[in-house]
Design an enzyme around this catalytic site. Sequence first.
Site, PDB file in Angstrom:
ATOM      1  N   HIS A 125      43.413  24.022  38.980  1.00  0.00           N
ATOM      2  CA  HIS A 125      42.869  25.175  39.426  1.00  0.00           C
ATOM      3  C   HIS A 125      43.937  25.665  39.989  1.00  0.00           C
ATOM      4  O   HIS A 125      44.022  27.132  40.141  1.00  0.00           O
ATOM      5  CB  HIS A 125      41.543  25.063  40.291  1.00  0.00           C
ATOM      6  N   CYS A 127      32.720  21.895  35.204  1.00  0.00           N
ATOM      7  CA  CYS A 127      33.393  22.760  36.114  1.00  0.00           C
ATOM      8  C   CYS A 127      32.613  23.699  36.873  1.00  0.00           C
ATOM      9  O   CYS A 127      31.764  24.278  35.959  1.00  0.00           O
ATOM     10  CB  CYS A 127      34.698  23.532  35.696  1.00  0.00           C
ATOM     11  N   LEU A 128      32.649  23.701  38.077  1.00  0.00           N
ATOM     12  CA  LEU A 128      31.612  24.974  38.635  1.00  0.00           C
ATOM     13  C   LEU A 128      31.867  26.205  38.151  1.00  0.00           C
ATOM     14  O   LEU A 128      31.021  27.244  38.266  1.00  0.00           O
ATOM     15  CB  LEU A 128      31.443  24.613  40.272  1.00  0.00           C
ATOM     16  N   GLN A 164      38.859  28.398  43.370  1.00  0.00           N
ATOM     17  CA  GLN A 164      37.396  28.799  42.796  1.00  0.00           C
ATOM     18  C   GLN A 164      36.485  29.766  43.882  1.00  0.00           C
ATOM     19  O   GLN A 164      35.670  30.247  43.354  1.00  0.00           O
ATOM     20  CB  GLN A 164      36.651  27.404  42.490  1.00  0.00           C
ATOM     21  N   HIS A 205      41.910  17.618  37.727  1.00  0.00           N
ATOM     22  CA  HIS A 205      41.481  18.965  37.143  1.00  0.00           C
ATOM     23  C   HIS A 205      41.472  19.958  38.482  1.00  0.00           C
ATOM     24  O   HIS A 205      41.522  21.116  38.219  1.00  0.00           O
ATOM     25  CB  HIS A 205      39.745  18.396  37.185  1.00  0.00           C
ATOM     26  N   GLU A 206      41.369  19.615  39.941  1.00  0.00           N
ATOM     27  CA  GLU A 206      41.205  20.563  40.843  1.00  0.00           C
ATOM     28  C   GLU A 206      42.786  21.131  41.032  1.00  0.00           C
ATOM     29  O   GLU A 206      43.037  22.178  41.304  1.00  0.00           O
ATOM     30  CB  GLU A 206      40.837  19.895  42.118  1.00  0.00           C
ATOM     31  N   GLY A 263      34.046  18.173  43.143  1.00  0.00           N
ATOM     32  CA  GLY A 263      35.489  18.828  43.506  1.00  0.00           C
ATOM     33  C   GLY A 263      35.366  20.377  43.653  1.00  0.00           C
ATOM     34  O   GLY A 263      34.654  20.948  42.616  1.00  0.00           O
TER      35      GLY A 263
HETATM   36 NI    NI Z   1      36.596  23.036  38.102  1.00  0.00          NI
END
Ligand code: NI
Length: 170
Positions: A140, A94-95, A54, A136-137, A49
Site C-alpha cells: 500500500h 483488503c479493507l 488507505q 500486503h501493507e 492491517g
Molecule cells: Ni489492504
Amino acid sequence: MALLPILEFPDPRLRTRAARVDPVELATPAFQTLFDDMFETMYQAPGIGLAASQVDVHKRFMVIDVSEEHDAPRVFVNPTITARSGEQVYQEGCLSVPNIFADVTRAATITVEALDRHGQAFTLEADGLLAVCIQHEMDHLEGKLFVDYLSPLKREMVRKKLLKAKRSAA
Ligand code: NI
C-alpha cells in the site's frame, strides 16, 4: 478516538507512493492520535492491517494486529524488508477492496526493520499470516494493491463489481 474513512479501489489516491516519516513527527500528539484512530478504524472494520495510504495519509507507516484478541497491536514506521525466503500462498482481502478475496503468493519468512510508534528502531522476523500482512501493507505504501497480482481480466471484473456495489449503495 475517531473512525477514519477508508479509501476504496479504484480510488486513484490509493496509487500514491508514500513519503518517509521524519521521526521527529512521531513525538507530536497529532501523530499519536492518528495511530490510535487507525487501530480503532482497523478493529472496527474489522481488519488485521491498515496502511496510512488507505486513510489518505501518504506517509510510510502502518498498523497491524493479527491476534484474535486484538491484544498484539504493532506499528511499523518507515518499514524495510531486509531478508525474505520461501513462498506461501494466502487468500488475501483488503479493507480498500471490500468483499473480494484472492490467492496471492508472497515470501514465507521476512525480516523487517522499522521504527515503532515512539521512534524506537526494531527488527522483526515474521512468518505465516503476520508476514503476509506486513508485505500486503507495505505494498500500500508503494501505491500497490493485492488486486495488482491478479490477471488484468480478473482485476477489471473486481473494479466493475466494486463500482456497481457503490452505485447500488448510493
Ligand atoms: Ni489492504
